[in-house]
Scaffold this active site. Structure first.
Site, PDB file in Angstrom:
ATOM      1  N   ASP A   9     117.205 -14.317 -35.641  1.00 39.43           N
ATOM      2  CA  ASP A   9     115.935 -14.127 -36.342  1.00 39.43           C
ATOM      3  C   ASP A   9     115.169 -15.435 -36.173  1.00 39.43           C
ATOM      4  OD1 ASP A   9     113.884 -13.251 -37.979  1.00 39.43           O
ATOM      5  OD2 ASP A   9     114.915 -13.823 -39.825  1.00 39.43           O
ATOM      6  N   GLU A  70     114.579 -10.872 -32.658  1.00 39.96           N
ATOM      7  CA  GLU A  70     113.490 -10.145 -33.317  1.00 39.96           C
ATOM      8  C   GLU A  70     112.200 -10.319 -32.535  1.00 39.96           C
ATOM      9  OE1 GLU A  70     113.295  -9.852 -37.701  1.00 39.96           O
ATOM     10  OE2 GLU A  70     111.270 -10.602 -37.448  1.00 39.96           O
ATOM     11  N   ASP A 143     117.310 -15.018 -43.918  1.00 36.37           N
ATOM     12  CA  ASP A 143     117.209 -15.121 -42.457  1.00 36.37           C
ATOM     13  C   ASP A 143     118.543 -14.797 -41.786  1.00 36.37           C
ATOM     14  OD1 ASP A 143     114.436 -16.846 -42.384  1.00 36.37           O
ATOM     15  OD2 ASP A 143     115.780 -17.428 -44.004  1.00 36.37           O
TER      16      ASP A 143
END
Lengths: 192, 192
Positions: A9, A70, A143
């Protein structure tokens, strides 16, 4: 043999890392989660170097077979999006350098895959990640949970395309997973 | 002793690289210019790896003392800005890995520094780069000229802060440079 997936992420202040092993029966097991942090007091190039070194270390230590990152959109949060995009570029090049295939998933795709609902909030995602990976408590910070969700989403999509999906759900985790997959199939958001 | 500056105009399809040596008397000499290309048919991670390898090669071959990277804004051209930001992240981490200081300049700052006019077009920038570096023809493609302009802008700003600026202009290039600097000082756009 289990498939090892590393999810990233991307972020400049906190870059989430999540590593899971997924068995052929789809049972997913936690290998590692954490975040790479960089201080907002440092120059952006030093911060990106910290992120780069952290991602390299995770790839070298956990030797994943697939990587998921992501997908970043320019529309979101203009103040932080450039740092996020810069970190994602570093993550993608690091994976490619090791000959790893990379999956790109939007936050909505990940949420839909994990919770069955593309607009789920961070708490719902963390709750499902906790359940699917049979953890004692939700991974923190968010996260790290997001990176694990991304890895699960990717493993699942890879699995969906190479194995029959008619398998019976045997454990609560598998059941949760298959339930989420069914909902996700009905309401999957369009790819960017 | 000359200061060697490497400028990077980040991009995914074409990433401009420009290397100059700047003498204490401010005379700038071309060392190298070129572009790193990646095919839009390839996966984004492969493309970013190509950019990463090209930047590493340029840094290792030309061993600059300073690096300048164009500052990217999320507002501009949403279709390409993410690839540009990803490439810039790779460039910044590569410079930091070598312990190099990085200057960040906006396109307007570069244009103002080189042509005296923050809204100058690419042709005006290329013309001034050609004049300042005493080249036989404008560098092409434009990304390479932009990278050279960025390197000049950065060398000049470094120079302005560490040397007296009362020097007499002796060559046409120096005169052009000092003229542009004077105009730029009057109308320099705010930093982002």
């Amino acid at each position: 043999m289990a498939l090892r997936v590393l999810g990233i992420d991307p972020g400049l202040t906190r870059c989430g890392i999540g590593v899971i092993d997924v068995a052929p029966n789809r049972e997913a097991t936690l290998v590692y989660y954490g975040v790479i942090r960089s201080s907002s007091d440092a120059e952006v190039e030093s911060r990106l170097l910290s992120i780069s070194e952290g991602i390299d270390a995770a790839l070298d230590q956990y030797v994943p077979q697939a990587v998921a990152v992501e997908r970043v959109f320019a529309q979101h949060n203009l103040r932080t999006v450039m740092g996020t995009a810069q970190a994602s570029g570093i993550a993608l090049a690091a994976a490619a350098k090791r000959g790893l295939r990379v999956g790109h998933h939007t936050p909505s795709e990940v949420k839909a895959a994990i919770t069955g609902y593309g607009s789920a909030d961070k708490k719902q995602v963390a709750t499902m990640v906790t359940r699917i990976l049979r953890l004692a408590a939700p991974p923190t910070p968010a996260d790290a949970a997001d990176a694990l969700a991304l890895a699960l989403c990717h493993a699942w999509r890879i699995g969906s395309s190479v194995t029959p999906t008619g398998m019976a759900a045997e454990t609560p985790a598998q059941r949760a997973w298959l339930d989420a997959e069914r909902v996700s199939r009905r309401g999957r958001p369009p790819r960017a």
